[in-house]
Design an enzyme around this catalytic site. Structure first.
Site, PDB file in Angstrom:
ATOM      1  N   ASP A  56       3.179  -5.305   0.118  1.00  0.00           N
ATOM      2  CA  ASP A  56       1.738  -5.197   0.357  1.00  0.00           C
ATOM      3  C   ASP A  56       1.091  -4.532  -0.853  1.00  0.00           C
ATOM      4  O   ASP A  56       1.416  -3.393  -1.199  1.00  0.00           O
ATOM      5  CB  ASP A  56       1.484  -4.377   1.626  1.00  0.00           C
ATOM      6  CG  ASP A  56       0.004  -4.268   1.950  1.00  0.00           C
ATOM      7  OD1 ASP A  56      -0.643  -5.314   2.089  1.00  0.00           O
ATOM      8  OD2 ASP A  56      -0.496  -3.139   2.046  1.00  0.00           O
ATOM      9  N   THR A  89      -5.370  -8.189  -1.445  1.00  0.00           N
ATOM     10  CA  THR A  89      -5.398  -7.119  -2.441  1.00  0.00           C
ATOM     11  C   THR A  89      -4.643  -7.511  -3.708  1.00  0.00           C
ATOM     12  O   THR A  89      -5.109  -7.257  -4.820  1.00  0.00           O
ATOM     13  CB  THR A  89      -4.789  -5.839  -1.863  1.00  0.00           C
ATOM     14  OG1 THR A  89      -3.490  -6.131  -1.318  1.00  0.00           O
ATOM     15  CG2 THR A  89      -5.663  -5.286  -0.747  1.00  0.00           C
ATOM     16  N   THR A  90      -3.480  -8.134  -3.535  1.00  0.00           N
ATOM     17  CA  THR A  90      -2.689  -8.529  -4.703  1.00  0.00           C
ATOM     18  C   THR A  90      -3.437  -9.560  -5.534  1.00  0.00           C
ATOM     19  O   THR A  90      -3.450  -9.499  -6.770  1.00  0.00           O
ATOM     20  CB  THR A  90      -1.324  -9.083  -4.264  1.00  0.00           C
ATOM     21  OG1 THR A  90      -0.666  -8.117  -3.444  1.00  0.00           O
ATOM     22  CG2 THR A  90      -0.444  -9.399  -5.467  1.00  0.00           C
ATOM     23  N   ASP A 382      -2.661  -6.446   8.449  1.00  0.00           N
ATOM     24  CA  ASP A 382      -3.362  -7.403   7.588  1.00  0.00           C
ATOM     25  C   ASP A 382      -3.775  -8.644   8.378  1.00  0.00           C
ATOM     26  O   ASP A 382      -4.888  -9.155   8.214  1.00  0.00           O
ATOM     27  CB  ASP A 382      -2.471  -7.811   6.408  1.00  0.00           C
ATOM     28  CG  ASP A 382      -2.382  -6.724   5.346  1.00  0.00           C
ATOM     29  OD1 ASP A 382      -3.163  -5.754   5.424  1.00  0.00           O
ATOM     30  OD2 ASP A 382      -1.524  -6.836   4.459  1.00  0.00           O
TER      31      ASP A 382
END
Length: 542
Positions: A56, A89-90, A382
């Site tokens: 994550d 996010t990545t 998520d």
């Protein structure tokens, strides 16, 4: 003339830009390998020796010991993405890093940073407009699409093996806390959704409960533990002897006087218990302590009591039962109680509490070990966020890099209408978006160049849903394959990445009172990505 102190450092112009870009790219590249269904995990060990295994993006960046001001700006991109969209996010961090890499190429061609920034702003605004045009409307009751969104979010994480079961739980959980607003929109209140984790069983055995699961034991073994219809009291007041606000000392001359003090304490406790019993309460969840003698009295009266209930659990019980939290026993009345069922699960050591008109649900997640269940919880969180965003936003996009390639194609067409050097920045923005399908292919061990060529060709012929199937290693219609993402997360990722890149590009002078680190450490080394050496805090930054 001496302006700065001996310990001060200053980096200017191109050196400052190279330093900042190197630091930001170093952070972005550290999480790129986690992207996609076949992304790898990171093992993070903190100073206390605690181990976190995850892929994550925001968790990795928050746990890393980053000691560089520019790098921390990129971490903020991930945190903002997590807060606003819950996932992606990545992708946001990776795109920000690629934007800076391509911007550096433009700077080396003597294009002024202001022109690059303006071009990135134009491209970001246009790309977000096109996201809305490409997006597909989804109905909040479209369970199949919502399940696909949840499965896409969980793929590549600890929840993937049992994603069919878990995706169904996620969708049912979100639908259970969704209400229709007066204007026809749908509001998802995740505050009415709680997650409880347990180890020792397979993730596929996880289940959804209507109501709350409280991880506590009765305070006395003789108390009843199961009620079909109980009057429940939520209490934030100790059932203990009241202590003086100031330190006092009392001298006693005889055992009789001491006994009077003890009798007085016992009477205080008895009065508190009588107040609870007189109100009609059958079950008490108390956030504070309960005296041993009060426990005995409550057990004799047939009242179930639980002490040291977490504040978050008490607040959640308030939503489940629709009862107020009582802060003073002296003001307790029957109106402060709520009716609900209470059931004890001795195997799990949990209380299941359900209100007559429940406004809360609990996801009971199982995992074989602590590390597994922790990563499972992150994946489920998520998935909950993206499904709730999809319900409230009402738009989805094809996944697998399809939307990035489509946006890049449209940006290149748009660049032709942009005058000046900003046109090059718009084209660089388009190239940066194509990083996502490239990395997806690389992380799956596929030929990124060939697949990107195939993707571009498919989109040029009008197949805007063409994306990567990394398992089969080919280009497919990802919308039909059930690989879908929420449009809001993509818009947020593009906006966050562009703003972070522009913020870094606008800096041409770094002045530090000490070494160029946020912690003021003594480490010395080179910047990530082969940047400038000798900058304190960069060598040991990550």
């Amino acid at each position: 003339m001496i302006i700065m102190g001996d310990d001060a450092q200053r980096v200017q112009d191109k050196d400052a830009q190279e330093y900042n870009i190197s630091a930001a790219r170093g952070v972005a590249e550290s999480v790129r390998s986690t992207l996609g269904p076949k992304g790898m995990d990171k093992m993070l060990v903190n100073s206390m020796g605690d181990v976190t295994i995850t892929n994550d993006g925001v968790t990795i960046l928050q746990e890393m010991d980053i000691d560089n001001p520019t790098a921390e700006m990129v971490v903020e991109v991930a945190e903002t993405q997590e807060d606003e969209a819950g996932d992606g996010t990545t992708s946001a961090v990776a795109i920000a890093g690629e934007l800076l890499k391509n911007a550096q190429d433009l700077l080396e061609q003597d294009i002024h940073p202001t022109a690059v920034i303006k071009g990135f702003n134009l491209a970001s605004e246009y790309a977000r407009e096109q996201v809305d045009e490409v997006a597909t409307a989804v109905d909040p009751d479209d369970t199949e699409t919502l399940r696909n969104v949840a499965e896409t979010s969980m793929t590549g994480k600890g929840a993937e093996l049992d994603k069919d079961v878990l995706a169904d739980l996620v969708v049912r959980a979100v639908q259970g806390v969704t209400v229709a607003a007066d204007d026809g929109s749908h509001v998802v209140d995740l505050a009415n959704l709680n997650i409880e984790t347990r180890t020792g069983r397979a993730a596929g055995e996880s289940r959804l409960l209507t109501g709350a699961a409280i991880d506590k034991d009765p305070v006395h073994d003789d108390m009843p533990t199961d009620f079909e219809s109980a009057n429940v009291l939520l209490l934030n007041d100790p059932i203990e002897v009241e202590e003086a606000d100031v330190d006092t000392s009392v001298n006693v001359d005889s055992p009789d006087q001491l006994q009077k003090f003890l009798d007085q304490e016992e009477e205080q406790l008895r009065e508190k218990v009588d107040q609870i019993v007189d109100s009609g309460a059958d079950v008490v969840f108390c956030q504070k302590g309960i005296d041993d003698l009060a426990q005995h009295y409550l057990a004799k009266e047939g009242v179930l009591a639980v002490r040291r209930t977490k504040k978050s659990d008490l607040t959640f019980l308030k939503n489940v039962l629709g009862a107020p939290i009582v802060t003073d026993l002296d003001s307790l009345t029957a109106d402060d109680l709520a009716v609900g069922s209470v059931e004890r699960d001795d195997d799990e050591e949990l209380f299941y509490v359900e209100g007559e008109d429940a406004h809360g649900v609990t996801l009971l997640l199982y995992g074989t070990t602590d590390h597994v269940v922790d990563e499972l919880e992150r994946g489920i969180q998520d998935a909950l966020d993206v499904v709730s965003t999809t319900v409230s936003d009402g738009r989805t996009l094809p996944g697998g890099g399809a939307v990035e390639v489509e946006l890049a194609r449209r940006l290149r067409d748009y660049a032709d209408s942009v005058e000046g050097r900003e046109q090059l920045a718009v084209e660089a923005f388009a190239d940066s978006l194509e990083l996502i399908p490239r990395v997806l292919a690389e992380n799956a061990g596929l030929d990124a160049i060939d697949l990107l060529v195939d993707l571009r060709a498919a989109h040029e012929t009008g197949d805007r849903n063409a994306g990567l199937d990394v398992f089969a290693g080919e280009v497919v219609d990802t919308a039909e394959a059930g690989v879908v993402e929420t449009a809001h997360a993509k818009e947020q990722a593009i906006a966050s990445a562009a703003e972070a890149a522009n913020l870094v590009l606008k800096i041409d002078d770094i002045i530090s009172a000490g070494d160029l680190s946020t912690a003021g450490g003594d480490d010395e080394g080179g910047a990530p990505g082969g940047g400038m050496g000798g900058m304190g805090g960069m060598g040991g930054a990550m």
